[in-house]
Design a protein around this motif. Sequence first.
Motif, PDB file in Angstrom:
ATOM      1  N   GLY A  10       6.380   1.507 -17.980  1.00 15.54           N
ATOM      2  CA  GLY A  10       6.199   2.728 -17.187  1.00 15.54           C
ATOM      3  C   GLY A  10       7.522   3.396 -16.894  1.00 15.54           C
ATOM      4  N   ARG A  11       7.657   3.804 -15.634  1.00 17.49           N
ATOM      5  CA  ARG A  11       8.833   4.534 -15.156  1.00 17.49           C
ATOM      6  C   ARG A  11      10.189   4.069 -15.679  1.00 17.49           C
ATOM      7  NH1 ARG A  11       9.130   7.806 -10.414  1.00 17.49           N
ATOM      8  NH2 ARG A  11       7.016   8.505 -10.072  1.00 17.49           N
ATOM      9  N   LEU A  12      10.423   2.747 -15.680  1.00 20.56           N
ATOM     10  CA  LEU A  12      11.748   2.220 -16.030  1.00 20.56           C
ATOM     11  C   LEU A  12      11.925   1.970 -17.523  1.00 20.56           C
ATOM     12  CD1 LEU A  12      12.202  -0.406 -13.154  1.00 20.56           C
ATOM     13  CD2 LEU A  12      12.955   1.979 -13.192  1.00 20.56           C
ATOM     14  N   THR A 116       0.017   2.820   2.246  1.00 22.45           N
ATOM     15  CA  THR A 116       1.149   2.485   1.372  1.00 22.45           C
ATOM     16  C   THR A 116       0.769   1.533   0.239  1.00 22.45           C
ATOM     17  OG1 THR A 116       3.426   1.646   1.368  1.00 22.45           O
ATOM     18  CG2 THR A 116       1.884   0.512   2.799  1.00 22.45           C
ATOM     19  N   LYS A 117       1.556   1.627  -0.848  1.00 22.45           N
ATOM     20  CA  LYS A 117       1.432   0.643  -1.932  1.00 22.45           C
ATOM     21  C   LYS A 117       2.307  -0.573  -1.600  1.00 22.45           C
ATOM     22  CE  LYS A 117       2.618   3.745  -5.211  1.00 22.45           C
ATOM     23  NZ  LYS A 117       2.927   4.332  -6.540  1.00 22.45           N
ATOM     24  N   TYR A 118       3.106  -0.442  -0.543  1.00 24.28           N
ATOM     25  CA  TYR A 118       4.098  -1.473  -0.191  1.00 24.28           C
ATOM     26  C   TYR A 118       3.883  -1.965   1.244  1.00 24.28           C
ATOM     27  CZ  TYR A 118       6.455   0.634  -4.230  1.00 24.28           C
ATOM     28  OH  TYR A 118       6.764   1.129  -5.473  1.00 24.28           O
ATOM     29  N   VAL A 142      -0.748   7.845  -3.202  1.00 24.50           N
ATOM     30  CA  VAL A 142      -0.686   7.594  -1.749  1.00 24.50           C
ATOM     31  C   VAL A 142      -0.682   8.889  -0.940  1.00 24.50           C
ATOM     32  CG1 VAL A 142       0.725   6.498   0.048  1.00 24.50           C
ATOM     33  CG2 VAL A 142       0.502   5.419  -2.166  1.00 24.50           C
ATOM     34  N   GLU A 143      -0.111   9.953  -1.520  1.00 27.44           N
ATOM     35  CA  GLU A 143       0.013  11.224  -0.798  1.00 27.44           C
ATOM     36  C   GLU A 143      -1.338  11.811  -0.407  1.00 27.44           C
ATOM     37  OE1 GLU A 143       1.487  10.397  -3.590  1.00 27.44           O
ATOM     38  OE2 GLU A 143       3.643  10.576  -3.279  1.00 27.44           O
ATOM     39  N   LEU A 144      -2.385  11.369  -1.104  1.00 32.47           N
ATOM     40  CA  LEU A 144      -3.724  11.873  -0.816  1.00 32.47           C
ATOM     41  C   LEU A 144      -4.254  11.350   0.521  1.00 32.47           C
ATOM     42  CD1 LEU A 144      -6.184  13.384  -2.097  1.00 32.47           C
ATOM     43  CD2 LEU A 144      -6.844  11.195  -3.115  1.00 32.47           C
ATOM     44  N   VAL A 155       4.244   5.215   3.717  1.00 29.05           N
ATOM     45  CA  VAL A 155       5.529   4.676   3.276  1.00 29.05           C
ATOM     46  C   VAL A 155       5.418   4.617   1.770  1.00 29.05           C
ATOM     47  CG1 VAL A 155       6.946   2.593   3.140  1.00 29.05           C
ATOM     48  CG2 VAL A 155       6.109   3.372   5.357  1.00 29.05           C
ATOM     49  N   ASP A 156       6.341   5.293   1.078  1.00 30.83           N
ATOM     50  CA  ASP A 156       6.233   5.352  -0.376  1.00 30.83           C
ATOM     51  C   ASP A 156       7.613   5.555  -0.979  1.00 30.83           C
ATOM     52  OD1 ASP A 156       4.949   5.271  -2.802  1.00 30.83           O
ATOM     53  OD2 ASP A 156       4.148   7.313  -2.718  1.00 30.83           O
ATOM     54  N   ILE A 157       7.660   5.534  -2.323  1.00 30.27           N
ATOM     55  CA  ILE A 157       8.929   5.870  -2.957  1.00 30.27           C
ATOM     56  C   ILE A 157       8.931   7.363  -3.300  1.00 30.27           C
ATOM     57  CG2 ILE A 157       9.522   3.607  -3.872  1.00 30.27           C
ATOM     58  CD1 ILE A 157       8.348   4.460  -6.556  1.00 30.27           C
ATOM     59  N   MET A 158      10.099   7.967  -3.176  1.00 35.63           N
ATOM     60  CA  MET A 158      10.263   9.383  -3.520  1.00 35.63           C
ATOM     61  C   MET A 158      11.393   9.488  -4.535  1.00 35.63           C
ATOM     62  SD  MET A 158      11.271  12.561  -1.059  1.00 35.63           S
ATOM     63  CE  MET A 158      13.023  12.270  -0.958  1.00 35.63           C
ATOM     64  N   GLU A 159      11.105  10.169  -5.637  1.00 31.58           N
ATOM     65  CA  GLU A 159      12.172  10.370  -6.623  1.00 31.58           C
ATOM     66  C   GLU A 159      12.644  11.817  -6.529  1.00 31.58           C
ATOM     67  OE1 GLU A 159      11.079   9.322 -10.612  1.00 31.58           O
ATOM     68  OE2 GLU A 159      13.119   9.564 -11.353  1.00 31.58           O
ATOM     69  N   THR A 160      11.859  12.744  -7.040  1.00 28.72           N
ATOM     70  CA  THR A 160      12.253  14.157  -6.983  1.00 28.72           C
ATOM     71  C   THR A 160      11.759  14.827  -5.700  1.00 28.72           C
ATOM     72  OG1 THR A 160      10.205  14.807  -8.074  1.00 28.72           O
ATOM     73  CG2 THR A 160      12.105  14.334  -9.496  1.00 28.72           C
ATOM     74  N   GLY A 161      10.752  14.266  -5.071  1.00 29.78           N
ATOM     75  CA  GLY A 161      10.170  14.869  -3.870  1.00 29.78           C
ATOM     76  C   GLY A 161       9.041  15.838  -4.198  1.00 29.78           C
ATOM     77  N   THR A 162       8.780  16.032  -5.487  1.00 28.04           N
ATOM     78  CA  THR A 162       7.772  17.015  -5.913  1.00 28.04           C
ATOM     79  C   THR A 162       6.365  16.658  -5.418  1.00 28.04           C
ATOM     80  OG1 THR A 162       9.086  17.242  -7.908  1.00 28.04           O
ATOM     81  CG2 THR A 162       6.940  18.296  -7.931  1.00 28.04           C
ATOM     82  N   THR A 163       6.004  15.391  -5.535  1.00 29.72           N
ATOM     83  CA  THR A 163       4.635  14.998  -5.146  1.00 29.72           C
ATOM     84  C   THR A 163       4.401  15.260  -3.661  1.00 29.72           C
ATOM     85  OG1 THR A 163       4.897  13.213  -6.760  1.00 29.72           O
ATOM     86  CG2 THR A 163       2.907  13.184  -5.437  1.00 29.72           C
ATOM     87  N   LEU A 164       5.393  14.929  -2.835  1.00 23.47           N
ATOM     88  CA  LEU A 164       5.254  15.180  -1.395  1.00 23.47           C
ATOM     89  C   LEU A 164       5.101  16.676  -1.136  1.00 23.47           C
ATOM     90  CD1 LEU A 164       7.989  12.899   0.259  1.00 23.47           C
ATOM     91  CD2 LEU A 164       5.513  12.563   0.300  1.00 23.47           C
TER      92      LEU A 164
HETATM   93  C1  PRP Z   1       5.232   7.424  -7.380  1.00 21.82           C
HETATM   94  C2  PRP Z   1       5.225   7.476  -5.867  1.00 21.82           C
HETATM   95  C3  PRP Z   1       4.970   8.940  -5.601  1.00 21.82           C
HETATM   96  C4  PRP Z   1       5.695   9.626  -6.749  1.00 21.82           C
HETATM   97  C5  PRP Z   1       7.049  10.097  -6.296  1.00 21.82           C
HETATM   98  O1  PRP Z   1       3.942   7.309  -7.838  1.00 21.82           O
HETATM   99  O2  PRP Z   1       4.239   6.625  -5.317  1.00 21.82           O
HETATM  100  O3  PRP Z   1       3.596   9.235  -5.619  1.00 21.82           O
HETATM  101  O4  PRP Z   1       5.848   8.653  -7.780  1.00 21.82           O
HETATM  102  O5  PRP Z   1       7.733  10.797  -7.320  1.00 21.82           O
HETATM  103  P1  PRP Z   1       8.382  12.229  -7.064  1.00 21.82           P
HETATM  104  O6  PRP Z   1       9.152  12.164  -5.783  1.00 21.82           O
HETATM  105  O7  PRP Z   1       9.278  12.457  -8.261  1.00 21.82           O
HETATM  106  O8  PRP Z   1       7.278  13.237  -7.003  1.00 21.82           O
HETATM  107  P2  PRP Z   1       3.582   7.038  -9.364  1.00 21.82           P
HETATM  108  O9  PRP Z   1       3.967   8.184 -10.221  1.00 21.82           O
HETATM  109  O10 PRP Z   1       4.174   5.742  -9.774  1.00 21.82           O
HETATM  110  O11 PRP Z   1       1.998   7.031  -9.359  1.00 21.82           O
HETATM  111  P3  PRP Z   1       0.882   6.260  -8.528  1.00 21.82           P
HETATM  112  O12 PRP Z   1       1.182   6.377  -7.061  1.00 21.82           O
HETATM  113  O13 PRP Z   1      -0.379   6.951  -8.842  1.00 21.82           O
HETATM  114  O14 PRP Z   1       0.902   4.825  -8.997  1.00 21.82           O
END
Ligand code: PRP
Length: 209
Positions: A10-12, A116-118, A142-144, A155-164
Amino acid sequence: MSISIALTKGRLEQETIKILDKAKFDPSELKNKGRKLVFKDKTQDIDYFLVKAADSITYVEHGVADLGVVGKDTILEYDNNCYEVLDLGFGKCGFIVASLPENDIFKKVGHIKIGTKYPKVAKDYFKKKGMDVEVIKIEGSVELAPILGLCDGIVDIMETGTTLKENGLVVLDRICEISARLIVNRASFKMKQAEIGNFIERIKEVINN
Ligand code: PRP
């Protein structure tokens, strides 16, 4: 002696392949993988496995894989006794607390629910804050959950912040930084010192340049 490495799919995955390439290993089978899950390095005695993040830790912990590439998020969530030997510098993101702007959990009085997934990371965080919250495990998207009212915050991981952003959530706190790590089985580290040491050194050279 041969070594085996559990890689996180996946991601990595793509960044891991890039680093292996740069360090002059042979991840070519990983590039055209089809449905295969075990891949041979044709230039040296290395097997690569492609597994889910948490399983990477499990395989390394049980010594079925000598090494693993896994995100710090997964390491923090699943207690393990592997050595964490290198920060690989990719897969950078952060653990965050977020909610809808009108439902700031730090201002809320009464029962607070966190999706959270964590769950371990979330429980540890709120315990440190002295906050008594209910943690609800969610498998993905999780954002849903706060949008539908399953929880107040996440509580989640944020990479670009786009999903939030696209789901109207705001960051309330940044818990810690995350990136991909190289982990090693404790017994392998002693038994296969030369092979593992050589692998780590070659990877170190490319991530420092
Ligand atoms: C991860 C995380 C966020 C999103 C953050 O989910 O749980 O939903 O990526 O990324 P962003 O900040 O770049 O928008 P993932 O894509 O792994 O999907 P999942 O939660 O459906 O497993």
